[in-house]
Design a protein around this motif. Structure first.
Motif, PDB file in Angstrom:
ATOM      1  N   GLY A 141      -6.054  10.201   1.401  1.00  0.00           N
ATOM      2  CA  GLY A 141      -5.020   9.576   2.226  1.00  0.00           C
ATOM      3  C   GLY A 141      -3.731  10.366   2.263  1.00  0.00           C
ATOM      4  N   THR A 142      -2.625   9.658   2.358  1.00  0.00           N
ATOM      5  CA  THR A 142      -1.320  10.312   2.478  1.00  0.00           C
ATOM      6  C   THR A 142      -0.940  11.077   1.211  1.00  0.00           C
ATOM      7  N   THR A 143      -1.430  10.596   0.063  1.00  0.00           N
ATOM      8  CA  THR A 143      -1.142  11.289  -1.196  1.00  0.00           C
ATOM      9  C   THR A 143      -1.698  12.700  -1.157  1.00  0.00           C
ATOM     10  N   GLN A 202       0.821  -1.199   0.000  1.00  0.00           N
ATOM     11  CA  GLN A 202       0.000   0.000   0.000  1.00  0.00           C
ATOM     12  C   GLN A 202       0.861   1.258   0.000  1.00  0.00           C
ATOM     13  N   GLN A 203       1.943   1.233   0.786  1.00  0.00           N
ATOM     14  CA  GLN A 203       2.833   2.395   0.851  1.00  0.00           C
ATOM     15  C   GLN A 203       3.548   2.624  -0.470  1.00  0.00           C
ATOM     16  N   GLU A 256       1.091   4.192  -2.807  1.00  0.00           N
ATOM     17  CA  GLU A 256       0.882   5.605  -2.473  1.00  0.00           C
ATOM     18  C   GLU A 256       2.053   6.455  -2.967  1.00  0.00           C
ATOM     19  N   LYS A 268       1.750   6.758  -6.708  1.00  0.00           N
ATOM     20  CA  LYS A 268       0.629   7.642  -7.027  1.00  0.00           C
ATOM     21  C   LYS A 268       1.020   9.104  -6.848  1.00  0.00           C
ATOM     22  N   TYR A 269       1.701   9.382  -5.752  1.00  0.00           N
ATOM     23  CA  TYR A 269       2.136  10.751  -5.469  1.00  0.00           C
ATOM     24  C   TYR A 269       3.050  11.269  -6.585  1.00  0.00           C
TER      25      TYR A 269
END
Length: 256
Positions: free
Chosen positions: A206-208, A79-80, A83, A86-87
Motif C-alpha cells: 500500500g501507501t507505506t 486506516q491512514q 499507515e 507503520k511508515y
C-alpha cells in the motif's frame, strides 16, 4: 416500554462484542509475542536471591505487523493513521537494511558493566558471526534494575550485498558469559529463532511501500549524484594534468 428496553440491550451487546474482539486481539498478540520472545533467568547459587533475567525479541514481520495492529486497535486509529504509524515505525527500525532485535535485562544482582556493548553480543548466521551495526548506547553504562533497547545487525553482506538471511533456517543471538560472570558462571547466553518463513517484504504494501521506496530512491539518487560529482572532479584533475604535460612537451619540443 419494550422499545426502551430493547435499545440498552443492543448497546450492551455491541459493547460486549467490541470487548470480545479486543480480548481476542490481545490474546493473539500475546501468542505472537511468545513465539518471537525468548528469555532465560539466572539465580545466584549461593544466596538464592540475586538474579538476572534476559529477554530477547526478534523483530520478525509477523511480530511487527501484530504490534502495529495492536497499537491501532488500542488507539482507535483510522486506516491512514495506522499507515502513518507503520511508515514511521519501519523507518525507525531500518528493516530494509538491518535485523533489529530487542534486548531487555532485569538485573537484581551485581552491577552489570556491558560497555562497549558491541563486543558483548553477536548474531550467528550459518557458520559466521556478525557484530552489531548499531545499538542502544545506554547499554554501555553500568546498571542495576531494568534496561532495554534495540540492537541492529546488518541484513546484507558488506562486500557482496547478498541478503544474509536468504535460505537461512535459523539465527542465534549470543551474549558473552561476562555480562554478569557471578550469575552466568561464565557461560554464554544464547537465543535461537526459526526465521525460515519470515518475510519482511510482506510489511511493504500500500501507501507505506510507496513512501519507503520513494525514500530509498531519493537516497540512492543523492549517492549517485555525489559519485558523479566525485568522478567529475577526478576527470577534471586528469584533464588538467594532461594539459600540463602537453604544455611541457610542447616547450621541450621547441628546444630540440
Amino acid at each position: 416500554m419494550k422499545k426502551s428496553k430493547f435499545i440498552p440491550l443492543l448497546l450492551i451487546a455491541a459493547i460486549l462484542s467490541v470487548s470480545a474482539i479486543s480480548c481476542a486481539s490481545a490474546a493473539s498478540f500475546e501468542q505472537v509475542l511468545d513465539r518471537w520472545t525468548k528469555s532465560v533467568k539466572y539465580i545466584d547459587r549461593e544466596d538464592d536471591i540475586s538474579n538476572m533475567e534476559v529477554k530477547a525479541t526478534y523483530y520478525s514481520a509477523e511480530f511487527i505487523e501484530a504490534y502495529i495492529q495492536r497499537e491501532a486497535e488500542k488507539n482507535l486509529w483510522t486506516q491512514q493513521e495506522t499507515e502513518d504509524y507503520k511508515y514511521k515505525f519501519l523507518q525507525a527500525l531500518r528493516l530494509d537494511e538491518m535485523i533489529p532485535i530487542q534486548i531487555e535485562f532485569i538485573n537484581n544482582g551485581p552491577t552489570m558493566h556491558l560497555g562497549p556493548f558491541d563486543i558483548m553480543v553477536k548474531l550467528l548466521i550459518k557458520n559466521k558471526s556478525y557484530k552489531p551495526a548499531d545499538y542502544d548506547k545506554r547499554f554501555n553504562f553500568a546498571f542495576q534494575g531494568q534496561k532495554e533497547g534495540l540492537i541492529y545487525f546488518p541484513r546484507y553482506d558488506e562486500k557482496t550485498g547478498k541478503d544474509l538471511l536468504e535460505g537461512v533456517k535459523s539465527v542465534t543471538l549470543e551474549l558473552r558469559g561476562t555480562i554478569s560472570p557471578s550469575l552466568t558462571r561464565g557461560n554464554a547466553t544464547r537465543f535461537q529463532w526459526d526465521v525460515a518463513n519470515d518475510d519482511p517484504t510482506k510489511l511493504y504494501q500500500g501507501t507505506t511501500a510507496a513512501r519507503i521506496e520513494t525514500d530509498r530512491l531519493i537516497k540512492r539518487l543523492e549517492n549517485l549524484r555525489k559519485d558523479e560529482s566525485s568522478e567529475q572532479a577526478r576527470l577534471d584533475a586528469i584533464k588538467d594534468e594532461i594539459n600540463t604535460i602537453q604544455s611541457r612537451l610542447d616547450e621541450l619540443s621547441k628546444n630540440m
